[in-house]
Design a protein around this motif. Structure first.
Motif, mmCIF file in Angstrom:
data_model
loop_
_atom_site.group_PDB
_atom_site.id
_atom_site.type_symbol
_atom_site.label_atom_id
_atom_site.label_comp_id
_atom_site.label_asym_id
_atom_site.label_seq_id
_atom_site.Cartn_x
_atom_site.Cartn_y
_atom_site.Cartn_z
ATOM 1 N N VAL A 1 -2.137 -1.166 -2.358
ATOM 2 C CA VAL A 1 -1.947 -2.065 -1.230
ATOM 3 C C VAL A 1 -2.826 -1.566 -0.096
ATOM 4 O O VAL A 1 -2.933 -0.358 0.148
ATOM 5 C CB VAL A 1 -0.466 -2.136 -0.802
ATOM 6 C CG1 VAL A 1 0.081 -0.768 -0.439
ATOM 7 C CG2 VAL A 1 -0.282 -3.110 0.362
ATOM 8 N N THR A 2 -3.488 -2.486 0.570
ATOM 9 C CA THR A 2 -4.352 -2.151 1.694
ATOM 10 C C THR A 2 -3.897 -2.914 2.926
ATOM 11 O O THR A 2 -3.435 -4.054 2.835
ATOM 12 C CB THR A 2 -5.819 -2.514 1.379
ATOM 13 O OG1 THR A 2 -5.907 -3.910 1.038
ATOM 14 C CG2 THR A 2 -6.335 -1.687 0.214
ATOM 15 N N GLY A 3 -4.035 -2.277 4.063
ATOM 16 C CA GLY A 3 -3.683 -2.884 5.338
ATOM 17 C C GLY A 3 -4.827 -2.757 6.327
ATOM 18 O O GLY A 3 -5.602 -1.797 6.287
ATOM 19 N N ALA A 4 -4.933 -3.731 7.219
ATOM 20 C CA ALA A 4 -6.032 -3.749 8.176
ATOM 21 C C ALA A 4 -5.546 -4.293 9.503
ATOM 22 O O ALA A 4 -4.401 -4.758 9.643
ATOM 23 C CB ALA A 4 -7.202 -4.580 7.643
ATOM 24 N N GLY A 5 -6.451 -4.236 10.482
ATOM 25 C CA GLY A 5 -6.133 -4.759 11.795
ATOM 26 C C GLY A 5 -6.032 -6.260 11.842
ATOM 27 O O GLY A 5 -5.638 -6.819 12.885
ATOM 28 N N LYS B 1 -11.118 -9.935 -8.220
ATOM 29 C CA LYS B 1 -11.615 -9.832 -6.841
ATOM 30 C C LYS B 1 -10.666 -10.478 -5.840
ATOM 31 O O LYS B 1 -10.933 -10.441 -4.633
ATOM 32 C CB LYS B 1 -12.984 -10.504 -6.749
ATOM 33 C CG LYS B 1 -14.044 -9.907 -7.664
ATOM 34 C CD LYS B 1 -14.326 -8.462 -7.303
ATOM 35 C CE LYS B 1 -15.447 -7.901 -8.158
ATOM 36 N NZ LYS B 1 -16.754 -8.521 -7.873
ATOM 37 N N VAL B 2 -9.582 -11.040 -6.319
ATOM 38 C CA VAL B 2 -8.622 -11.714 -5.450
ATOM 39 C C VAL B 2 -7.301 -10.947 -5.497
ATOM 40 O O VAL B 2 -6.821 -10.606 -6.575
ATOM 41 C CB VAL B 2 -8.406 -13.178 -5.894
ATOM 42 C CG1 VAL B 2 -7.406 -13.874 -4.990
ATOM 43 C CG2 VAL B 2 -9.729 -13.921 -5.930
ATOM 44 N N PRO B 3 -6.698 -10.630 -4.363
ATOM 45 C CA PRO B 3 -5.397 -9.936 -4.384
ATOM 46 C C PRO B 3 -4.321 -10.820 -4.988
ATOM 47 O O PRO B 3 -4.314 -12.040 -4.805
ATOM 48 C CB PRO B 3 -5.134 -9.645 -2.905
ATOM 49 C CG PRO B 3 -5.951 -10.637 -2.151
ATOM 50 C CD PRO B 3 -7.167 -10.890 -2.982
ATOM 51 N N TYR B 4 -3.412 -10.174 -5.739
ATOM 52 C CA TYR B 4 -2.353 -10.967 -6.356
ATOM 53 C C TYR B 4 -1.208 -11.258 -5.404
ATOM 54 O O TYR B 4 -0.322 -12.061 -5.718
ATOM 55 C CB TYR B 4 -1.820 -10.241 -7.603
ATOM 56 C CG TYR B 4 -1.088 -8.950 -7.351
ATOM 57 C CD1 TYR B 4 0.288 -8.934 -7.103
ATOM 58 C CD2 TYR B 4 -1.755 -7.735 -7.387
ATOM 59 C CE1 TYR B 4 0.971 -7.761 -6.893
ATOM 60 C CE2 TYR B 4 -1.078 -6.545 -7.182
ATOM 61 C CZ TYR B 4 0.275 -6.558 -6.936
ATOM 62 O OH TYR B 4 0.952 -5.380 -6.720
ATOM 63 N N LYS B 5 -1.218 -10.635 -4.222
ATOM 64 C CA LYS B 5 -0.197 -10.926 -3.212
ATOM 65 C C LYS B 5 -0.752 -10.569 -1.843
ATOM 66 O O LYS B 5 -1.463 -9.565 -1.683
ATOM 67 C CB LYS B 5 1.086 -10.141 -3.487
ATOM 68 C CG LYS B 5 2.226 -10.457 -2.503
ATOM 69 C CD LYS B 5 3.460 -9.644 -2.822
ATOM 70 C CE LYS B 5 4.110 -10.139 -4.089
ATOM 71 N NZ LYS B 5 4.663 -11.509 -3.927
ATOM 72 N N LEU C 1 10.912 -2.226 5.104
ATOM 73 C CA LEU C 1 10.824 -1.863 3.697
ATOM 74 C C LEU C 1 10.651 -3.136 2.871
ATOM 75 O O LEU C 1 11.392 -4.111 3.066
ATOM 76 C CB LEU C 1 12.071 -1.108 3.235
ATOM 77 C CG LEU C 1 12.415 0.191 3.989
ATOM 78 C CD1 LEU C 1 13.674 0.798 3.414
ATOM 79 C CD2 LEU C 1 11.258 1.176 3.921
ATOM 80 N N TRP C 2 9.705 -3.109 1.953
ATOM 81 C CA TRP C 2 9.483 -4.225 1.026
ATOM 82 C C TRP C 2 9.683 -3.729 -0.390
ATOM 83 O O TRP C 2 9.038 -2.760 -0.827
ATOM 84 C CB TRP C 2 8.077 -4.783 1.193
ATOM 85 C CG TRP C 2 7.744 -5.883 0.221
ATOM 86 C CD1 TRP C 2 8.115 -7.185 0.295
ATOM 87 C CD2 TRP C 2 6.960 -5.748 -0.973
ATOM 88 N NE1 TRP C 2 7.608 -7.883 -0.786
ATOM 89 C CE2 TRP C 2 6.900 -7.029 -1.589
ATOM 90 C CE3 TRP C 2 6.300 -4.676 -1.597
ATOM 91 C CZ2 TRP C 2 6.218 -7.253 -2.771
ATOM 92 C CZ3 TRP C 2 5.630 -4.901 -2.779
ATOM 93 C CH2 TRP C 2 5.593 -6.187 -3.354
ATOM 94 N N SER C 3 10.579 -4.360 -1.137
ATOM 95 C CA SER C 3 10.874 -3.973 -2.505
ATOM 96 C C SER C 3 9.918 -4.701 -3.447
ATOM 97 O O SER C 3 9.880 -5.942 -3.471
ATOM 98 C CB SER C 3 12.326 -4.303 -2.866
ATOM 99 O OG SER C 3 12.582 -4.031 -4.222
ATOM 100 N N ALA C 4 9.162 -3.929 -4.231
ATOM 101 C CA ALA C 4 8.225 -4.545 -5.165
ATOM 102 C C ALA C 4 8.939 -5.201 -6.335
ATOM 103 O O ALA C 4 8.386 -6.102 -6.965
ATOM 104 C CB ALA C 4 7.239 -3.496 -5.688
ATOM 105 N N GLY C 5 10.148 -4.766 -6.631
ATOM 106 C CA GLY C 5 10.883 -5.344 -7.738
ATOM 107 C C GLY C 5 11.501 -6.686 -7.416
ATOM 108 O O GLY C 5 11.453 -7.623 -8.220
#
Length: 540
Positions: free
Chosen positions: A505-509, A221-225, A259-263
């Motif tokens: 990945v989720t984004g919000a206001g 239930k907690v995001p890892y990042k 751009l964000w690199s996941a690696g």
């Protein structure tokens, strides 16, 4: 002569305080197999009056779902075990009930492999006990005239061979002769028979206890990042986050794209379009390093993320471009000017087709690359299906009562499309686009902003706005909730899935990007399917 000389001496009954059911504790997880509902303990703990700390409340909410699943499975196993111990394979039929009411000997329907004991009287004398099955009653002497009846139940006896020697040796030649010898035993006792078991639990119950338990699925239930995304727009009609096949995340922040690199976790600035033309949509090509950007002025830019250079700019729209969708080399764009343009990036023309069917802004676009169908949703509450590059709609669905932005094709079932409605609608509907009819729907209770199907299982994830602001994982087709994730304080307007299909990945206001691990690994990993016989591996 006394009447009781034929009766067996009665044994003094020893009272025991324990139960006959004593399960074997070897190799069994007693916590998972015999843990019952702890509602009493919960009520005692809640009534103690001690205040709960924030830490205990958080840990309780985190493990409540997994704890509930374990308790349900334990109760289910205990019920099956108790039913098996009480009834076994014997089920009384309706005929037996009628016969009992009529005073006749009931006949039971059974699947038990243990042969019933013969009902032969001991000694053959009248008034003696009849040896029968476990459910038989002692035979009575009709002529006794109220004499005492014996209710002695004989103990279970082990099967034994009559007039047979267990240690008889026969040569193979004699054993294979056509004339069987009278000394050859026809049937030997089975040492694995249930009556030889030292456990009070039946064999079926032992198999139930020792069978492997299904592993409960737990979703964190907690995001890892969590990443900060300053100036991430709180606009329902925009699509500003996308995760490419190169494992890079593209995010549109005002008039810039990052751009964000996941690696590597490195963040790079791809472009700056200037203060007068903010970014309104972002979309990666399926295979490659090119990303398409839509702007407020109606322009569509294509950038190469590897070289960080713009390859071309295409015009056509007169208002902001809020939706983009790729189908190989075909790029489709939807705008507030109610038009949809098909663009072939291999030719110099800016667009090859123009679709006119929506009456308000186009806010959702998704290609089904396998069937060549395009789904478009608009602020006019319409969901339209297009066949290839045709300018005539294939199907028009008007069952939604709010804007249709959330659109997703089922990768596991051909022609199945999911769509979600806005604040006034709050439903997720499923369609069969091959025949043009609605399959089902579910009321989510809040605005549906995005939909995405799992690549590894028949599940989907939805993000919501007013008024819950949650992320929900569903099991299709029964649409049971697998998990509900919270954390955003504003509408969850943006959603993207990783290339391997495990993370989202989720984004919000609230200007944050949250990364969740919601789906498992694929059973058929692409790396494991590589073979030395594959001719494509030899291409240099």
């Amino acid at each position: 002569m006394r009447d009781d000389i034929f009766t067996s001496p009665r044994k003094k009954r020893i009272k025991t305080g324990g139960d006959r059911f004593i399960p074997s504790r070897e190799g069994v997880d007693l916590l998972a197999a015999f843990n019952l509902d702890n509602s009493d303990a919960t009520r005692r703990g809640s009534g103690s009056g001690s205040p709960a700390t924030a830490t205990s409340a958080t840990s309780t909410s985190t493990t409540s779902d997994s704890r509930t699943q374990k308790v349900e499975e334990a109760n289910r196993n205990f019920s099956n075990l108790l039913r098996m111990e009480l009834f076994g394979d014997t089920v009384p039929s309706a005929i037996a009930t009628v016969q009992e009411l009529a005073g006749e000997q009931p006949v039971y329907t059974t699947r038990c492999k243990t042969p019933p004991r013969s009902s032969t009287p001991i000694g053959g004398a009248p008034g003696t006990v009849t040896r029968g099955s476990r459910g038989d009653t002692p035979a009575s002497n009709p002529g006794s005239g109220g004499s005492e009846r014996s209710h002695l139940i004989p103990p279970p006896s082990t099967p034994k061979s009559q007039n047979r020697s267990l240690f008889t040796y026969m040569s193979p030649s004699q054993r294979s002769s056509s004339t069987p010898s009278s000394r050859t035993p026809s049937r030997r006792p089975d040492p694995n028979h249930e009556i030889y078991s030292l456990s009070p639990v039946r064999f079926d119950s032992q198999r139930l206890l020792t069978s492997p338990q299904r592993k409960n699925r737990t979703i964190s239930k907690v995001p890892y990042k969590v990443l900060d995304a300053p100036e991430l727009q709180d606009d329902f009609y925009l699509n500003l986050v996308d995760w490419g096949s190169g494992n890079k995340l593209a995010v549109g922040l005002n008039h810039c794209v990052y751009l964000w690199s996941a690696g590597t976790g490195k963040v790079t600035k791809l472009c700056d379009l200037g203060a007068g033309d903010p970014v309104t949509s972002v979309s990666w090509i399926q295979r490659g390093s090119h990303v398409a950007l839509g702007t407020t002025k109606g322009l569509v830019h294509i950038w190469d993320a590897e070289t960080q250079k713009k390859t071309r700019t295409m015009t056509g729209h007169t208002n902001r471009v809020g939706a983009l969708a790729w189908n190989d080399s075909i790029l489709s764009s939807g705008s507030r000017d109610r038009l949809i343009y098909h663009r072939d990036v291999r030719i110099p023309e800016h667009h090859i087709k123009c679709l006119r069917a929506h009456r308000q802004e186009v806010c959702g676009l998704k290609w089904n690359c396998e069937d060549g169908q395009l789904a478009s949703g608009g602020n006019d509450n319409k969901l339209i299906i297009w066949d290839g590059l045709s300018e005539t709609p294939l199907h028009k669905f008007s069952q939604h009562t709010a804007a249709v932005k959330a659109i997703a094709w089922n990768p596991h079932q051909r022609g199945v499309l999911g769509s979600g409605g806005g604040t006034q609608d709050r439903t997720i509907k499923f369609w069969n686009t091959l025949v043009g009819r609605q399959l089902s729907e579910i009321d989510t209770g809040s605005q549906v902003c995005n939909l995405a199907w799992s690549k590894t299982s028949n599940e989907l994830v939805s993000t919501h706005g007013y008024s819950e602001n949650q992320v929900v994982v569903w099991k299709y087709p029964n649409m049971s909730q697998v998990a509900s994730l919270t954390g955003h304080t504003y509408r969850v307007l943006y959603l993207a899935m990783s290339p391997d299909g495990q993370n989202i990945v989720t984004g919000a206001g609230d200007e944050t990007l949250r990364f969740w691990n919601v789906f498992g690994k694929s059973k058929f990993d692409e790396n494991k399917r590589l073979s030395v016989l594959d001719p494509t591996l030899k291409i240099r």
